[in-house]
Design a protein around this motif. Sequence first.
Motif, short mmCIF file in Angstrom:
data_model
loop_
_atom_site.label_atom_id
_atom_site.label_comp_id
_atom_site.label_asym_id
_atom_site.label_seq_id
_atom_site.Cartn_x
_atom_site.Cartn_y
_atom_site.Cartn_z
N GLU A 80 24.90 15.36 22.59
CA GLU A 80 24.96 15.32 24.05
C GLU A 80 26.41 15.29 24.53
OE1 GLU A 80 23.64 15.69 27.80
OE2 GLU A 80 22.47 15.92 25.98
N SER A 81 27.25 14.56 23.82
CA SER A 81 28.68 14.51 24.17
C SER A 81 29.31 15.90 24.05
CB SER A 81 29.43 13.54 23.24
OG SER A 81 28.96 12.24 23.41
N ARG A 82 28.99 16.57 22.97
CA ARG A 82 29.53 17.93 22.77
C ARG A 82 29.04 18.89 23.84
NH1 ARG A 82 28.88 18.45 16.25
NH2 ARG A 82 30.81 17.36 15.72
N ARG A 83 27.74 18.81 24.14
CA ARG A 83 27.17 19.70 25.16
C ARG A 83 27.84 19.44 26.50
NH1 ARG A 83 24.46 19.70 29.35
NH2 ARG A 83 24.05 17.47 29.34
N TYR A 84 28.01 18.18 26.83
CA TYR A 84 28.61 17.80 28.09
C TYR A 84 30.06 18.27 28.17
CZ TYR A 84 29.40 14.88 32.21
OH TYR A 84 29.68 14.43 33.47
N MET A 85 30.82 18.04 27.10
CA MET A 85 32.22 18.44 27.07
C MET A 85 32.36 19.96 27.17
SD MET A 85 34.04 15.67 26.94
CE MET A 85 35.62 16.10 26.24
N LYS A 86 31.48 20.68 26.50
CA LYS A 86 31.52 22.14 26.56
C LYS A 86 31.23 22.61 27.98
CE LYS A 86 29.58 26.25 24.39
NZ LYS A 86 28.61 26.76 23.42
N LYS A 87 30.23 22.00 28.61
CA LYS A 87 29.88 22.35 29.98
C LYS A 87 31.06 22.05 30.92
CE LYS A 87 26.71 20.91 33.62
NZ LYS A 87 25.69 19.93 33.96
N LYS A 88 31.69 20.88 30.73
CA LYS A 88 32.83 20.52 31.58
C LYS A 88 34.00 21.49 31.39
CE LYS A 88 33.82 16.78 33.22
NZ LYS A 88 33.90 16.07 34.49
N SER A 89 34.25 21.88 30.15
CA SER A 89 35.38 22.80 29.91
C SER A 89 35.08 24.17 30.50
CB SER A 89 35.70 22.89 28.43
OG SER A 89 34.68 23.56 27.73
N GLN A 90 33.83 24.59 30.47
CA GLN A 90 33.46 25.88 31.07
C GLN A 90 33.58 25.84 32.58
OE1 GLN A 90 29.57 26.48 29.40
NE2 GLN A 90 30.38 27.52 27.60
N GLU A 91 33.40 24.67 33.16
CA GLU A 91 33.53 24.53 34.61
C GLU A 91 34.99 24.35 35.01
OE1 GLU A 91 31.09 21.18 35.52
OE2 GLU A 91 29.23 22.29 35.26
N ALA A 92 35.86 24.29 34.01
CA ALA A 92 37.32 24.14 34.22
C ALA A 92 37.67 22.90 35.02
CB ALA A 92 37.90 25.39 34.87
N ILE A 93 36.94 21.83 34.76
CA ILE A 93 37.24 20.56 35.40
C ILE A 93 38.07 19.75 34.41
CG2 ILE A 93 36.26 18.39 36.25
CD1 ILE A 93 33.80 20.01 37.07
N SER A 94 39.21 19.31 34.84
CA SER A 94 40.05 18.55 33.92
C SER A 94 39.46 17.16 33.73
CB SER A 94 41.47 18.45 34.47
OG SER A 94 41.48 17.70 35.65
N ILE A 95 39.66 16.64 32.55
CA ILE A 95 39.15 15.32 32.22
C ILE A 95 40.21 14.30 32.59
CG2 ILE A 95 38.46 13.83 30.31
CD1 ILE A 95 37.40 16.35 28.95
N ASP A 96 39.82 13.33 33.37
CA ASP A 96 40.75 12.30 33.81
C ASP A 96 40.92 11.28 32.71
OD1 ASP A 96 42.27 10.44 35.08
OD2 ASP A 96 40.74 9.84 36.52
#
Length: 177
Positions: A80-96
């Motif tokens: 789930e962490s990997r799926r979430y991180m992949k989705k976030k990176s595809q949305e080009a949202i930077s991680i705070d």
Amino acid sequence: MGDQEARLIKKIKKGNQQAFKKLYDIYADYSLRTAYAITNNASDASDIVQETFIKVFRNIDSYDSKKPFKPWFYQILVNESRRYMKKKSQEAISIDSEQLLDHLNQDKTELEDEKQLEIAMEQLDEHHRTILVLKYINGFSEKELADMLQLNINTVKSRLYKARQKLKAVIGGAQDE
């Protein structure tokens, strides 16, 4: 805790929501810390843990009671962490990376050491960060990691070695500056 956990899972499979709440109470804090260590973001970690527990609830019938629950649970959490991180990176949202998980009952020295470790961990790639978190924070054996991550045990050993080397280099580099 094996017998208690087995009884809880039997009750959950029969639809007992109180039993699921107890299972949640057992794993919530530790899984939140794990997700946070992987994502470096408290909000993302909270979302991942929530999704993980939803998946556990929906898929509890597929859990093989003859095997330990903890590796099965953490496999779902890592996926789930990997799926979430992949989705976030595809949305080009930077991680705070500035947000910190609330660490209770720790003195300033421990918090500073933890912050330095957190900064160093952020510099590792996701594969190395994840395997270090699972091994050293969650205490999984190399065999459990291999099963959980669906890797050959030698690949796990190699990743652990490389991750430790990279972490040492990052921490060593930070100390030299």
